[in-house]
Design a protein around this motif. Sequence first.
Motif, PDB file in Angstrom:
ATOM      1  N   THR A   1     -47.658 110.028  33.422  1.00 55.46           N
ATOM      2  CA  THR A   1     -48.681 109.065  33.010  1.00 55.46           C
ATOM      3  C   THR A   1     -49.775 108.862  34.038  1.00 55.46           C
ATOM      4  O   THR A   1     -50.722 108.135  33.771  1.00 55.46           O
ATOM      5  CB  THR A   1     -48.037 107.698  32.711  1.00 55.46           C
ATOM      6  OG1 THR A   1     -47.164 107.387  33.787  1.00 55.46           O
ATOM      7  CG2 THR A   1     -47.289 107.727  31.407  1.00 55.46           C
TER       8      THR A   1
ATOM      9  N   LEU B   1     -40.520 104.266  36.208  1.00 54.22           N
ATOM     10  CA  LEU B   1     -40.142 104.956  37.437  1.00 54.22           C
ATOM     11  C   LEU B   1     -41.153 104.707  38.552  1.00 54.22           C
ATOM     12  O   LEU B   1     -40.796 104.501  39.709  1.00 54.22           O
ATOM     13  CB  LEU B   1     -40.019 106.459  37.181  1.00 54.22           C
ATOM     14  CG  LEU B   1     -38.749 106.914  36.485  1.00 54.22           C
ATOM     15  CD1 LEU B   1     -38.745 108.417  36.308  1.00 54.22           C
ATOM     16  CD2 LEU B   1     -37.533 106.491  37.282  1.00 54.22           C
ATOM     17  N   ARG B   2     -42.429 104.727  38.154  1.00 52.07           N
ATOM     18  CA  ARG B   2     -43.430 104.524  39.207  1.00 52.07           C
ATOM     19  C   ARG B   2     -43.466 103.072  39.666  1.00 52.07           C
ATOM     20  O   ARG B   2     -43.849 102.783  40.794  1.00 52.07           O
ATOM     21  CB  ARG B   2     -44.798 105.003  38.740  1.00 52.07           C
ATOM     22  CG  ARG B   2     -44.859 106.530  38.814  1.00 52.07           C
ATOM     23  CD  ARG B   2     -46.247 107.052  38.738  1.00 52.07           C
ATOM     24  NE  ARG B   2     -46.767 106.953  37.396  1.00 52.07           N
ATOM     25  CZ  ARG B   2     -47.918 106.381  37.094  1.00 52.07           C
ATOM     26  NH1 ARG B   2     -48.661 105.869  38.053  1.00 52.07           N
ATOM     27  NH2 ARG B   2     -48.336 106.327  35.855  1.00 52.07           N
TER      28      ARG B   2
ATOM     29  N   TYR C   1     -46.090 113.808  42.883  1.00 51.82           N
ATOM     30  CA  TYR C   1     -44.869 113.781  42.073  1.00 51.82           C
ATOM     31  C   TYR C   1     -44.388 115.187  41.774  1.00 51.82           C
ATOM     32  O   TYR C   1     -43.186 115.442  41.692  1.00 51.82           O
ATOM     33  CB  TYR C   1     -45.105 112.994  40.787  1.00 51.82           C
ATOM     34  CG  TYR C   1     -45.220 111.506  41.026  1.00 51.82           C
ATOM     35  CD1 TYR C   1     -44.120 110.803  41.518  1.00 51.82           C
ATOM     36  CD2 TYR C   1     -46.393 110.813  40.787  1.00 51.82           C
ATOM     37  CE1 TYR C   1     -44.219 109.439  41.754  1.00 51.82           C
ATOM     38  CE2 TYR C   1     -46.491 109.464  41.018  1.00 51.82           C
ATOM     39  CZ  TYR C   1     -45.405 108.775  41.508  1.00 51.82           C
ATOM     40  OH  TYR C   1     -45.493 107.440  41.745  1.00 51.82           O
TER      41      TYR C   1
ATOM     42  N   SER D   1     -42.073 106.769  32.495  1.00 46.98           N
ATOM     43  CA  SER D   1     -42.917 107.135  33.626  1.00 46.98           C
ATOM     44  C   SER D   1     -43.406 105.892  34.365  1.00 46.98           C
ATOM     45  O   SER D   1     -43.322 105.803  35.591  1.00 46.98           O
ATOM     46  CB  SER D   1     -44.093 107.952  33.098  1.00 46.98           C
ATOM     47  OG  SER D   1     -44.890 108.375  34.148  1.00 46.98           O
ATOM     48  N   PHE D   2     -43.892 104.924  33.583  1.00 49.12           N
ATOM     49  CA  PHE D   2     -44.385 103.702  34.226  1.00 49.12           C
ATOM     50  C   PHE D   2     -43.245 102.970  34.938  1.00 49.12           C
ATOM     51  O   PHE D   2     -43.417 102.456  36.035  1.00 49.12           O
ATOM     52  CB  PHE D   2     -45.054 102.792  33.194  1.00 49.12           C
ATOM     53  CG  PHE D   2     -46.466 103.221  32.893  1.00 49.12           C
ATOM     54  CD1 PHE D   2     -47.439 103.154  33.892  1.00 49.12           C
ATOM     55  CD2 PHE D   2     -46.816 103.706  31.654  1.00 49.12           C
ATOM     56  CE1 PHE D   2     -48.740 103.559  33.627  1.00 49.12           C
ATOM     57  CE2 PHE D   2     -48.110 104.113  31.390  1.00 49.12           C
ATOM     58  CZ  PHE D   2     -49.071 104.049  32.375  1.00 49.12           C
TER      59      PHE D   2
ATOM     60  N   PHE E   1     -41.562 108.538  26.958  1.00 51.97           N
ATOM     61  CA  PHE E   1     -41.831 109.125  28.270  1.00 51.97           C
ATOM     62  C   PHE E   1     -42.858 108.314  29.046  1.00 51.97           C
ATOM     63  O   PHE E   1     -42.768 108.171  30.261  1.00 51.97           O
ATOM     64  CB  PHE E   1     -42.291 110.581  28.129  1.00 51.97           C
ATOM     65  CG  PHE E   1     -41.139 111.522  27.953  1.00 51.97           C
ATOM     66  CD1 PHE E   1     -40.321 111.826  29.024  1.00 51.97           C
ATOM     67  CD2 PHE E   1     -40.871 112.083  26.726  1.00 51.97           C
ATOM     68  CE1 PHE E   1     -39.245 112.690  28.867  1.00 51.97           C
ATOM     69  CE2 PHE E   1     -39.801 112.939  26.554  1.00 51.97           C
ATOM     70  CZ  PHE E   1     -38.984 113.243  27.634  1.00 51.97           C
ATOM     71  N   GLY E   2     -43.809 107.774  28.296  1.00 54.50           N
ATOM     72  CA  GLY E   2     -44.805 106.942  28.970  1.00 54.50           C
ATOM     73  C   GLY E   2     -44.146 105.743  29.628  1.00 54.50           C
ATOM     74  O   GLY E   2     -44.371 105.450  30.803  1.00 54.50           O
TER      75      GLY E   2
ATOM     76  N   ILE F   1     -41.200 112.996  35.230  1.00 60.46           N
ATOM     77  CA  ILE F   1     -41.481 111.835  34.383  1.00 60.46           C
ATOM     78  C   ILE F   1     -42.520 110.940  35.039  1.00 60.46           C
ATOM     79  O   ILE F   1     -43.459 110.466  34.387  1.00 60.46           O
ATOM     80  CB  ILE F   1     -40.196 111.038  34.107  1.00 60.46           C
ATOM     81  CG1 ILE F   1     -39.141 111.925  33.459  1.00 60.46           C
ATOM     82  CG2 ILE F   1     -40.477 109.825  33.244  1.00 60.46           C
ATOM     83  CD1 ILE F   1     -39.327 112.190  32.015  1.00 60.46           C
ATOM     84  N   ALA F   2     -42.373 110.732  36.319  1.00 60.15           N
ATOM     85  CA  ALA F   2     -43.321 109.847  36.991  1.00 60.15           C
ATOM     86  C   ALA F   2     -44.721 110.439  36.972  1.00 60.15           C
ATOM     87  O   ALA F   2     -45.711 109.709  36.874  1.00 60.15           O
ATOM     88  CB  ALA F   2     -42.872 109.601  38.433  1.00 60.15           C
TER      89      ALA F   2
END
Lengths: 684, 477
Positions: free
Chosen positions: B293, A653-654, B303, A650-651, A646-647, B289-290
């Motif tokens: 973190t 996606l961002r 988000y 997440s990274f 997930f980390g 998800i975004a």
Amino acid sequence: MVEPVYATLIWGVPYLGAGILGILYVVGVKNEKVYGIFSALTLLTAAILATIVGVDVLRTGHPVLHQFKWIQSINVSVSTYIDGLSAIMVILVSWLSFLIGVYSIEYMKGDWGVPRYFFFFTFFVGSMLLVVSANNLLLLFIGWEGTGLASYALIGHWYTDEEEYWVGVPGRKAMGTPMYFEPSHSGLRAILFTRVGDIGMLIGMAIMYMLTGSLSITEIATKAPSWMAWLASHHVLTLTLILFTLGALAKSAQFPFHEWLVTAMTGPTPVSALIHAATMVKAGIYLVLRFAPIFYYGAINSPAPLHAVVVHDTYQFFTLVAGLGAVTAFMLGTMALVSNEFKLILAFSTASQIGYMFLAAGAAGMLVTEVNNVGFAMGVLAGLSHLMSHAVFKAALFLISGWALHVAHSRFIDKMGNYAKYMKWTALSMWLAGLSLMGIPPLSGFFSKELTLHAAEEAHFGWGFILGALAALLTAGYTTRLIVRVFHMPPYEEPEHEPHEAPILMLGPYLILALAALAIGIAWGPMTHVLAKAGQLTRAGALVLKVPPSDLMIHITSTVATILGGAIAVILFVWYLYKIANVNFRAILARSALAKATYDFLFDRWYINAIIYILLVYGFAGFAAALAGVDFGIDWFYHVGLLAFFGASSFALRALHRGRPDYILSMYLYMAGIVLLLAYLFWR
Amino acid sequence: MSLATAGVIEGLLYGALAAGLLVPLTPRERSRPALALAWIGVLLYSAASALTLAYTLSHGPLELYSRLVIYDRFAAFMASIAGLAAILALLSIGSQAAEWPSHPAYYSLLPIILFGVYMITGAANAVMVLAVWLLVSVASYVVIALPGDAESRAAAVRYILMGAIATLFLAFWVAVHAVATSSVALAPPRTDMFDFSLYPQASIGALAITLFLAALGFKLGVVPFHWWLPNVYARADGRAVSVVAGVAKVGFIAVTARLIYYAASPANAKALALLLAGLAVVTMTYGNIAALTTRDLQAILAYSSIAHIGYILTALAAVAYLKGYAGATAAEAALAAIAIHTLAYATSKSPLFAAIGAKPEPGFRSLRGLLRTSPGAALAVAVLLLSLLGVPPLVGFWGKLYMFMAAIKYSIPLVAIALVNSGISAVYYVIAIRELAAPEEPVEAPPASVVATLTAAALIVLVVGLAAPYLYSLIIP
């Protein structure tokens, strides 16, 4: 009639005494004599109470019941019931406990754990008396586990594990597993081995409760025909009876549970005498003697359509019990032949002799197919009589071993020898108790052992009888070897200390016990009446434990004569080998590979310990390691894998985001185009 | 009756607009007159929306401006939510906006935006939608730029650029709509919705709806039209974001829901629901998800705004499906669920963004250790975050519950995905709450107005949460 409350006090007093000992320790009483004397007085009180109640029961013929409500919801009350069997047991247990308690005062002098010792010792006696007098299974189980706990604590009494307290030859291994055991390890073994059986017992108890709605032994006995029939109709009667009896088999160290008893010898010797010879290991056979009449009664009175099935299943169960007893009697007898530790020989012998009791009770039960009530009663009472005589002479033998070990400063008989020269009274006690163990008349062991073998013969249990008879010869062999080596031959290795006679507090108890073994034998005639009466006064016994006292007398038949003659021949042969032929067994072992292999096989206890360790202990350890691996995997999944996934997502996606206007504008346009295309696709 | 009520409401709205327009005439060096006028505007708007709500509850739909604007219970409820959010935003910012170089623009734009929100929430005409869109959009761009710092101005530029394209999409939609229906009206001639479909023709309907979603999706932050949102919500001054995310957005949610409701019919319900469900899944998954973190509360809120639009899209998919297969009533129940959820969303986001923006160092560490410096505020923030997470009995729980209950009639896997997403969101909400109690270097206590706003919002979230089932039953006609 006595006051019924005395019945509860029989086990209540030792429990109370243990509690007070605990308080004395907490408040800081330092004088060790206080603990020993207080404990002995407590045990004497219990013994007197037990005698009053027990004699009253046997004399008047009225069992004593005392109860008060406890757990209403599952119909359990604190209920003590002294019937014929319990009467014999409480008298036996309480007086043995008292005598061994007195011996302990001298034996434990100067030990660093005296308060702890006497606390658990007294607690044990309370638990043991509770086991043999409880009227319901829950109470019985509490006592049962209490004895297990005390046994664990006392086996590991010297939990600092110095080498002098070990069992086995340091460094010796069989099939790669160590064959020497520290006290703390032995304590753990004892509690774990017996726990396996206790689980079965709990399941059996639960099934009985489910079917009868009560844990009262009386009620279970009364309803035996119906609940046994129900189980038989569901094809689980044999299984249930075996499960229930597993606890007894484990407690009484029958094959394949015998291993814990062998290593229990790490405990102080009085503990070995009381718990691991005279009483706790008898709890198992007590349970069998208690329930054999119930099962037998239930089987012969089961309702007609299921009668044959119930009888068949019950027969199967009793055959297994008798078979395990016979195997244990023989197997442990062979191990005792080669052992080089005084207490270990006695431990093998104990399990072997209890095997006789299981053989007797099981063989009695096998008569269920013939509905031979007199034969059944004879077999059960044979088990009880051997329990009684064995408790007396084996306690004596263990107490003697305590003195012998003390004098030699070693547990190995190689360092003992010629003790007859230095300690006449001890030698006399040893011979009396030893001959009783070997089954030589007129000592008590002769009568009780012949009775058990007679029971096996009566049940036409051929191979069981043969194993039992062979075990009788083995008994004569290892006992004579022990007595000759320790008392009548010079030691193999020179001892560092000069032997001398035991002090009176130690000599007294074992001399009394040895003489008691003789007295019981001489008075066997009156004893048969007491036993017969006790049988009738036992639950379900009025119906199925009726036997004329004369049937409990030994009549000289060809079988009896053969076994007795064999035993005497073996005694003389062993005497001849050591004293006259001067055979050097060590030289033979060094020369012959076959002899060495046989010796190792017996010395390492048929490799059973090794097999149990390799299959179960190491097997489960491997299983546990595998589970730990799985657990680690799960842990990793949640704490590392999932997080990383997930980390990273997440990274990622961002990271799709850039501040640049041209980038976000074109993404917007592209995406709108894609959505439009998809929309068209789906609209079709 | 209807005419008289319409007159009063229109009068109140003009009053609100006038208050906004009068603000620039107040002296720049003083904050009080501007603030007072803004309060007058916000309160007049609130009165207008409350009156609308009261009227629709008792008399049914309310028509204004010759059916250019039609209010039903759902729309009236949404308009009231915007009023509540505006009150919270203004209460929180107080006179702080007077320190911005653009003073008194903020106090002027807030009532003007509200006026637009009223018009777009009830808009029943495509041209009306476009017109009010322009009004609210331009006002929103300016609001984002108002604080004057570099981050805010950069965010505003991106917002404007994207907005220009979105406006083109919207204009395109108006044209397609006019072609497809031979009219610019959104609402059917009759007020009952049975068997009504806005776009009976399949292909042109798909084009119209996609264009509409591309435009409105930009406003709402629907993935993949969201590209501006993280820049604006997470970087610009929170006090300005509070107006855009908490107030203006309510109107856009309302008009989107209304169009989907009108457009769905047995012929296209399946396709429309699938499109919305697909957008819902990517939107909420992306948002959650975004957010995982990031350790910046404002970014988390940005988000999580995307994620919340994803949940609303789940219910919108249900609206489309139920309108086509179960009838108008079931669809309206799903709309009511959206209203409850929007209430939860706006009452939490508006004060939270406003509170963060008030910090001298926006974003990272913005609320760390607040529990020590201002326990009341910390507790209130925790309650608001928990409501966003959907913990009972807070109103956020009821919003999700009703939306997912409606969606379960459409698709169980969709609800399962939504629930999993909701579970994932617990991670960052809890991390944010933990931050409140962090022992090291606590932030200074926020201004009294912020603490008061947060406390009031937390109380609303709690009290409304307790009364949510009653509110829900009110909105369903």
